[in-house]
Design an enzyme around this catalytic site. Sequence first.
Site, PDB file in Angstrom:
ATOM      1  N   TYR A  78       0.843  -1.166   0.040  1.00  0.00           N
ATOM      2  CA  TYR A  78       0.124   0.115   0.032  1.00  0.00           C
ATOM      3  C   TYR A  78       0.742   1.290   0.098  1.00  0.00           C
ATOM      4  CZ  TYR A  78      -3.623  -3.204   1.094  1.00  0.00           C
ATOM      5  OH  TYR A  78      -4.553  -4.336   1.213  1.00  0.00           O
ATOM      6  N   ASN A  87     -13.778   0.624  -3.588  1.00  0.00           N
ATOM      7  CA  ASN A  87     -13.637   0.723  -5.003  1.00  0.00           C
ATOM      8  C   ASN A  87     -13.660  -1.042  -5.127  1.00  0.00           C
ATOM      9  OD1 ASN A  87     -13.736   1.844  -7.668  1.00  0.00           O
ATOM     10  ND2 ASN A  87     -12.362   0.271  -7.848  1.00  0.00           N
ATOM     11  N   CYS A 125      -6.548  -5.772  -7.092  1.00  0.00           N
ATOM     12  CA  CYS A 125      -6.008  -5.398  -5.602  1.00  0.00           C
ATOM     13  C   CYS A 125      -5.285  -6.474  -4.944  1.00  0.00           C
ATOM     14  CB  CYS A 125      -7.361  -4.868  -5.052  1.00  0.00           C
ATOM     15  SG  CYS A 125      -8.762  -5.840  -5.392  1.00  0.00           S
ATOM     16  N   HIS A 126      -5.627  -7.807  -5.276  1.00  0.00           N
ATOM     17  CA  HIS A 126      -4.956  -8.799  -4.569  1.00  0.00           C
ATOM     18  C   HIS A 126      -3.458  -8.743  -4.725  1.00  0.00           C
ATOM     19  CE1 HIS A 126      -5.488 -10.144  -8.764  1.00  0.00           C
ATOM     20  NE2 HIS A 126      -4.292 -10.822  -8.697  1.00  0.00           N
ATOM     21  N   GLU A 133       0.198 -16.959  -9.128  1.00  0.00           N
ATOM     22  CA  GLU A 133       0.748 -16.022 -10.123  1.00  0.00           C
ATOM     23  C   GLU A 133       2.246 -16.234  -9.804  1.00  0.00           C
ATOM     24  OE1 GLU A 133      -0.524 -12.687 -11.546  1.00  0.00           O
ATOM     25  OE2 GLU A 133      -2.416 -13.686 -11.668  1.00  0.00           O
TER      26      GLU A 133
END
Length: 91
Positions: free
Chosen positions: A29, A52, A59-60, A86
Amino acid sequence: METRHTKIGFESRVLKIVSQIPEGQTLSYKDVAVLAGSPHAYRAVGNILNKNYDLAIPCHRVIHSDGSFGGYNRGEKQKIKILKKEGVEIT
DNA sequence: CGTATGACGTGCA
DNA sequence: GTGCACGCCATAC
């Protein structure tokens, strides 16, 4: 650089940056806040992502600065699963 | 305009 | 190593 002089909502900047995070890359962040132009607004960054609920925003891939997971609109478990998929190493 | 909230970060016990 | 409290910024009411 695209006219960053235009004063847009801080959220637009954060959302744009997060949506541009490459696969397998995780940003904290704080990093997002820095890229957004306010290195001390990491608080607001989390707020914006939380409000949002946009699946278009990976956002992950946004986690805490110490490597811990923050939260996820789809569930913390889902977030961890995606990150692992990922190829992100989880401490 | 002032208060309250929040998916954080850092420091200290 | 874990848990708690404080501080920071932006947004919403």
